[in-house]
Motif scaffolding. Structure first.
Motif, short mmCIF file in Angstrom:
data_model
loop_
_atom_site.label_atom_id
_atom_site.label_comp_id
_atom_site.label_asym_id
_atom_site.label_seq_id
_atom_site.Cartn_x
_atom_site.Cartn_y
_atom_site.Cartn_z
N LEU A 20 0.81 -1.22 0.00
CA LEU A 20 0.00 0.00 0.00
C LEU A 20 0.84 1.27 0.00
CD1 LEU A 20 -2.87 -0.84 2.49
CD2 LEU A 20 -3.01 -0.62 0.02
N HIS A 21 2.03 1.20 0.61
CA HIS A 21 2.89 2.37 0.73
C HIS A 21 4.28 2.04 0.20
CE1 HIS A 21 -0.08 2.69 4.09
NE2 HIS A 21 -0.30 3.81 3.46
N PRO A 22 4.46 1.96 -1.13
CA PRO A 22 5.78 1.63 -1.67
C PRO A 22 6.78 2.75 -1.39
CG PRO A 22 4.28 2.21 -3.44
CD PRO A 22 3.48 2.18 -2.17
N ASP A 23 8.07 2.39 -1.42
CA ASP A 23 9.12 3.39 -1.21
C ASP A 23 9.06 4.45 -2.30
OD1 ASP A 23 10.07 2.09 1.02
OD2 ASP A 23 11.50 0.89 -0.13
N ARG A 24 9.41 5.65 -1.92
CA ARG A 24 9.42 6.74 -2.89
C ARG A 24 10.55 6.53 -3.88
NH1 ARG A 24 9.05 12.19 0.48
NH2 ARG A 24 9.54 12.92 -1.58
N PRO A 25 10.35 6.89 -5.15
CA PRO A 25 11.43 6.71 -6.13
C PRO A 25 12.57 7.69 -5.85
CG PRO A 25 9.58 7.86 -7.12
CD PRO A 25 9.15 7.44 -5.74
N ASP A 26 13.76 7.28 -6.24
CA ASP A 26 14.94 8.13 -6.07
C ASP A 26 14.92 9.18 -7.17
OD1 ASP A 26 17.35 9.16 -5.29
OD2 ASP A 26 18.54 7.57 -6.21
N ILE A 27 14.68 10.45 -6.80
CA ILE A 27 14.55 11.50 -7.81
C ILE A 27 15.73 12.46 -7.79
CG2 ILE A 27 12.04 11.40 -7.90
CD1 ILE A 27 11.97 13.79 -6.01
N ARG A 28 16.81 12.05 -7.11
CA ARG A 28 17.99 12.91 -7.13
C ARG A 28 18.53 13.01 -8.54
NH1 ARG A 28 21.84 10.10 -3.19
NH2 ARG A 28 20.66 8.34 -3.92
N PRO A 29 19.10 14.15 -8.93
CA PRO A 29 19.65 14.26 -10.29
C PRO A 29 20.84 13.32 -10.46
CG PRO A 29 20.14 16.22 -9.00
CD PRO A 29 19.24 15.37 -8.18
N ARG A 30 20.88 12.69 -11.60
CA ARG A 30 21.98 11.78 -11.91
C ARG A 30 23.14 12.58 -12.49
NH1 ARG A 30 19.34 8.22 -9.48
NH2 ARG A 30 17.89 6.83 -10.46
N ARG A 31 24.35 12.29 -12.02
CA ARG A 31 25.53 12.97 -12.55
C ARG A 31 26.11 12.13 -13.66
NH1 ARG A 31 29.23 16.15 -8.99
NH2 ARG A 31 27.82 17.85 -8.69
N HIS A 32 26.48 12.76 -14.72
CA HIS A 32 27.12 12.05 -15.81
C HIS A 32 28.23 12.95 -16.38
CE1 HIS A 32 23.81 14.36 -17.61
NE2 HIS A 32 24.59 14.49 -18.66
N GLU A 33 29.23 12.30 -16.92
CA GLU A 33 30.37 13.03 -17.47
C GLU A 33 30.02 13.60 -18.84
OE1 GLU A 33 33.20 13.63 -15.83
OE2 GLU A 33 32.36 12.57 -14.12
N VAL A 34 30.47 14.82 -19.08
CA VAL A 34 30.24 15.50 -20.36
C VAL A 34 31.59 15.90 -20.89
CG1 VAL A 34 29.14 17.48 -21.46
CG2 VAL A 34 28.03 16.36 -19.55
N GLU A 35 31.80 15.59 -22.20
CA GLU A 35 33.05 16.02 -22.80
C GLU A 35 33.01 17.50 -23.06
OE1 GLU A 35 34.23 13.75 -26.16
OE2 GLU A 35 33.47 11.89 -25.32
N GLN A 36 34.06 18.19 -22.63
CA GLN A 36 34.14 19.63 -22.85
C GLN A 36 35.60 20.03 -22.91
OE1 GLN A 36 32.17 21.41 -19.53
NE2 GLN A 36 33.92 21.22 -18.20
N GLU A 37 35.83 21.20 -23.48
CA GLU A 37 37.19 21.70 -23.56
C GLU A 37 37.64 22.15 -22.19
OE1 GLU A 37 37.46 24.73 -26.51
OE2 GLU A 37 36.36 23.55 -27.97
N PRO A 38 38.90 21.94 -21.86
CA PRO A 38 39.38 22.34 -20.52
C PRO A 38 39.27 23.86 -20.32
CG PRO A 38 41.23 21.66 -21.91
CD PRO A 38 39.97 21.39 -22.70
N LEU A 39 38.99 24.25 -19.13
CA LEU A 39 38.90 25.67 -18.76
C LEU A 39 40.28 26.14 -18.33
CD1 LEU A 39 35.64 25.55 -16.67
CD2 LEU A 39 35.86 26.28 -19.03
N PHE A 40 40.67 27.34 -18.76
CA PHE A 40 41.97 27.90 -18.37
C PHE A 40 41.83 28.99 -17.36
CE2 PHE A 40 42.60 26.21 -22.63
CZ PHE A 40 43.66 25.37 -22.41
#
Length: 71
Positions: A51-71
């Motif tokens: 009757l009372h299932p656990d709440r879903p995990d809604i935290r934002p997922r972190r994923h790696e993004v390719e980007q140019e290095p910052l100087f």
């Protein structure tokens, strides 16, 4: 006043368990409840989880993004 003893809380035809408490059945499946929290809510642990299932995990997922290095 009336000298008759006060009636017990349990109905007369309900047998008591070893602790003297009347049995409480689960409201969904009808099994006898033994735990204090289950007896208070009227639901066993399995039925309560249905009757009372656990709440879903809604935290934002972190994923790696390719980007140019910052100087």
């Amino acid at each position: 006043m009336n000298d008759e003893p006060l009636p017990d809380c349990a109905p007369a035809n309900t047998p008591a368990d070893a602790s003297g408490r009347p049995p409480v059945s689960c409201r969904m499946c009808g099994r006898t409840l033994t735990g204090r929290a289950s007896r208070r809510t009227g639901l066993g642990p399995a039925c309560d989880a249905k009757l009372h299932p656990d709440r879903p995990d809604i935290r934002p997922r972190r994923h790696e993004v390719e980007q140019e290095p910052l100087f």
